[in-house]
Design a protein around this motif. Structure first.
Motif, PDB file in Angstrom:
ATOM      1  N   VAL A 157       1.347  -0.742   3.812  1.00 10.29           N
ATOM      2  CA  VAL A 157       1.250   0.522   3.081  1.00 10.29           C
ATOM      3  C   VAL A 157       2.626   0.966   2.598  1.00 10.29           C
ATOM      4  O   VAL A 157       2.789   1.456   1.475  1.00 10.29           O
ATOM      5  N   LEU A 158       3.635   0.788   3.447  1.00 11.98           N
ATOM      6  CA  LEU A 158       4.994   1.171   3.081  1.00 11.98           C
ATOM      7  C   LEU A 158       5.482   0.376   1.872  1.00 11.98           C
ATOM      8  O   LEU A 158       6.085   0.947   0.946  1.00 11.98           O
ATOM      9  N   ILE A 159       5.230  -0.914   1.859  1.00 10.35           N
ATOM     10  CA  ILE A 159       5.637  -1.740   0.717  1.00 10.35           C
ATOM     11  C   ILE A 159       4.958  -1.257  -0.559  1.00 10.35           C
ATOM     12  O   ILE A 159       5.585  -1.141  -1.617  1.00 10.35           O
ATOM     13  N   PHE A 160       3.678  -0.938  -0.446  1.00 13.70           N
ATOM     14  CA  PHE A 160       2.928  -0.484  -1.622  1.00 13.70           C
ATOM     15  C   PHE A 160       3.457   0.863  -2.118  1.00 13.70           C
ATOM     16  O   PHE A 160       3.708   1.039  -3.315  1.00 13.70           O
ATOM     17  N   VAL A 161       3.649   1.807  -1.191  1.00 19.70           N
ATOM     18  CA  VAL A 161       4.119   3.139  -1.576  1.00 19.70           C
ATOM     19  C   VAL A 161       5.535   3.085  -2.120  1.00 19.70           C
ATOM     20  O   VAL A 161       5.889   3.794  -3.076  1.00 19.70           O
ATOM     21  N   ALA A 210      -6.983   5.290  -8.123  1.00 23.03           N
ATOM     22  CA  ALA A 210      -7.341   3.931  -7.704  1.00 23.03           C
ATOM     23  C   ALA A 210      -6.500   3.468  -6.532  1.00 23.03           C
ATOM     24  O   ALA A 210      -6.990   2.837  -5.594  1.00 23.03           O
ATOM     25  N   SER A 211      -5.199   3.778  -6.560  1.00 26.90           N
ATOM     26  CA  SER A 211      -4.319   3.339  -5.490  1.00 26.90           C
ATOM     27  C   SER A 211      -4.632   4.046  -4.183  1.00 26.90           C
ATOM     28  O   SER A 211      -4.457   3.478  -3.100  1.00 26.90           O
ATOM     29  N   ILE A 212      -5.097   5.280  -4.240  1.00 25.05           N
ATOM     30  CA  ILE A 212      -5.461   6.010  -3.027  1.00 25.05           C
ATOM     31  C   ILE A 212      -6.606   5.301  -2.310  1.00 25.05           C
ATOM     32  O   ILE A 212      -6.588   5.145  -1.083  1.00 25.05           O
ATOM     33  N   ASN A 245      -5.601  15.675   0.623  1.00 24.85           N
ATOM     34  CA  ASN A 245      -6.548  16.155  -0.380  1.00 24.85           C
ATOM     35  C   ASN A 245      -7.852  15.389  -0.201  1.00 24.85           C
ATOM     36  O   ASN A 245      -7.926  14.408   0.553  1.00 24.85           O
ATOM     37  N   TRP A 246      -8.880  15.829  -0.903  1.00 21.53           N
ATOM     38  CA  TRP A 246     -10.218  15.292  -0.675  1.00 21.53           C
ATOM     39  C   TRP A 246     -10.349  13.831  -1.101  1.00 21.53           C
ATOM     40  O   TRP A 246     -11.242  13.118  -0.634  1.00 21.53           O
ATOM     41  N   LYS A 247      -9.463  13.349  -1.984  1.00 22.46           N
ATOM     42  CA  LYS A 247      -9.513  11.938  -2.365  1.00 22.46           C
ATOM     43  C   LYS A 247      -9.212  11.042  -1.167  1.00 22.46           C
ATOM     44  O   LYS A 247      -9.827   9.988  -0.987  1.00 22.46           O
ATOM     45  N   PHE A 248      -8.270  11.453  -0.334  1.00 23.86           N
ATOM     46  CA  PHE A 248      -7.946  10.670   0.856  1.00 23.86           C
ATOM     47  C   PHE A 248      -9.085  10.741   1.877  1.00 23.86           C
ATOM     48  O   PHE A 248      -9.336   9.766   2.604  1.00 23.86           O
ATOM     49  N   VAL A 249      -9.755  11.879   1.945  1.00 19.62           N
ATOM     50  CA  VAL A 249     -10.921  11.988   2.825  1.00 19.62           C
ATOM     51  C   VAL A 249     -11.990  10.995   2.387  1.00 19.62           C
ATOM     52  O   VAL A 249     -12.580  10.274   3.207  1.00 19.62           O
ATOM     53  N   ALA A 307      -3.325   4.336   7.088  1.00 18.78           N
ATOM     54  CA  ALA A 307      -3.081   4.483   5.658  1.00 18.78           C
ATOM     55  C   ALA A 307      -2.906   5.935   5.242  1.00 18.78           C
ATOM     56  O   ALA A 307      -2.188   6.234   4.289  1.00 18.78           O
ATOM     57  N   VAL A 308      -3.562   6.860   5.935  1.00 18.31           N
ATOM     58  CA  VAL A 308      -3.468   8.275   5.555  1.00 18.31           C
ATOM     59  C   VAL A 308      -2.762   9.133   6.598  1.00 18.31           C
ATOM     60  O   VAL A 308      -2.526  10.314   6.359  1.00 18.31           O
ATOM     61  N   SER A 309      -2.417   8.541   7.746  1.00 17.60           N
ATOM     62  CA  SER A 309      -1.800   9.365   8.793  1.00 17.60           C
ATOM     63  C   SER A 309      -0.414   8.908   9.177  1.00 17.60           C
ATOM     64  O   SER A 309       0.280   9.603   9.930  1.00 17.60           O
ATOM     65  N   GLY A 310       0.028   7.754   8.697  1.00 16.66           N
ATOM     66  CA  GLY A 310       1.317   7.267   9.132  1.00 16.66           C
ATOM     67  C   GLY A 310       1.265   6.739  10.560  1.00 16.66           C
ATOM     68  O   GLY A 310       0.202   6.434  11.093  1.00 16.66           O
TER      69      GLY A 310
END
Length: 352
Positions: free
Chosen positions: A122-126, A135-137, A213-217, A275-278
């Motif tokens: 995830v770090l490499i991607f971000v 789409a990336s989310i 945000n709701w997209k990550f949910v 991916a969403v919490s670190g």
């Protein structure tokens, strides 16, 4: 002949009565944990730099409130709270699976390096992807699952011995070594990214719930909704695996296949949550241990209790992180680590 039959029937009655008492106790514990999560959920909605009173929160929930209050509650706080509940459940159940299939009380996706493997991808991607579109989310949990899967495959292949199965001590030491290597690679990458992204990466690595945000949910929800019921359906299988590999084989269990399937589910849960919490660690360690003390070792109750305990831990940690140093925030991972690190040392000192 009649007398022994009577005694056997009496014993069966006693066992049945004990099972009923344990069932009622487990139901009470699960309902209590659910109530605690609801209370923490409500308190968390009122916690932040901009305070909302309980009446303001209720009014806003039912369509009232000012535009500013609706923005704070629906666009910022509610997605973050829902994500806290989901990742707490996912990480705790992932840890419970790993402790079950490895028979290692210290197994945890964070300690074993699986979270670090997911985080590295995830770090490499971000760090190198130019923007974070919709789409990336939705791609992030898949990438994290791949990173976590590769890491888990390396760790478990190095910890598995033919005719002996998974060796708990070897598993722990291998996981720590792999996690150290991934951490070194992570540091190298963070030194090469631009200063604008470094601050975000540093906060994310500390365990900040950044997908607010709701997209990550929506990106996380399919993993939790599909994998948790699947793992709960494997509760009886996990009970058999806990008896030991040879005993499980004698009872007809396909040990290797079940271990691989359960490991894949644990990796999916851990990776998608990272991916969403670190890098929130220790939830997968502490959640199952606390749940085991409350409901016992049977996975029919242990798995849902672990999910509820993990959710409660993360939502409280995130709430405290937003409350203690206002207007600044402490990442939830740091709050959990303050409790988790001493508990890990305690378990390490008392493990055989």
């Amino acid at each position: 002949m009649a007398q022994p039959t009577f005694e056997t029937d009496n014993n069966n009655s006693n066992i049945s009565s004990e099972d009923r008492r344990q069932y009622r106790r487990n139901v009470t514990v699960l309902l209590t944990l659910g109530l605690l999560i609801i209370i923490a959920f409500v308190l968390s909605m009122n916690t932040g730099f901009i305070r909302l009173s309980p009446l303001d929160t209720i009014r806003t929930l039912f369509g009232g409130g000012t535009e500013k209050e609706q923005l704070i509650l629906f666009d910022f706080r509610l997605p973050r709270i829902v994500i806290s509940v989901l990742i707490g459940a996912g990480l705790a159940v992932s840890g419970c699976i790993m402790q079950g299939i490895s028979r290692n009380a210290l197994a945890d996706p964070g300690i074993l390096g699986i979270n670090a493997g997911a985080g590295l991808v995830v770090l490499i991607f971000v760090a190198y992807y130019p923007n974070m579109g919709t789409a990336s989310i939705f791609l992030l949990p898949v990438l994290a699952w791949i990173g976590a899967g590769v890491t888990a495959a390396i760790i478990f292949s190095l910890s598995y011995k033919r005719h002996k199965g998974l060796l708990p001590t070897r598993l722990l030491l291998t996981g720590v070594a792999v996690a150290a290597g991934i951490s070194a690679a992570t540091i190298v990458i963070t030194l090469r990214i631009n200063p604008e992204k470094y601050q975000f990466v540093a906060t994310w690595m500390a365990g900040s719930i950044w997908g607010t945000n709701w997209k990550f949910v929506l990106a996380l929800l399919p993993f939790i909704v599909i994998l948790l019921p699947f793992v709960f359906s494997k509760a009886r299988t996990m009970n058999v695996l806990n008896l030991g590999e040879m005993t499980a084989i004698g009872l007809g269990a396909k040990v290797s296949r079940e271990q691989i399937v359960l490991l894949a589910a644990a990796v999916g849960l851990a990776g998608s949550c990272v991916a969403v919490s670190g890098g929130i660690g220790f939830v997968g360690l502490i959640g199952p241990h606390l749940a085991r003390r409350l409901v016992g070792p049977k996975h029919q109750a242990l798995l849902p209790a672990s999910a509820l305990t993990g959710s409660f831990m993360v939502i409280v940690a995130d709430m405290l992180g937003r409350l203690i140093l206002q207007p600044s925030e402490i990442p939830a991972g740091i709050i959990v680590a303050i409790v988790g690190a001493p508990y890990f040392l305690y378990l390490l000192a008392h493990s055989r």
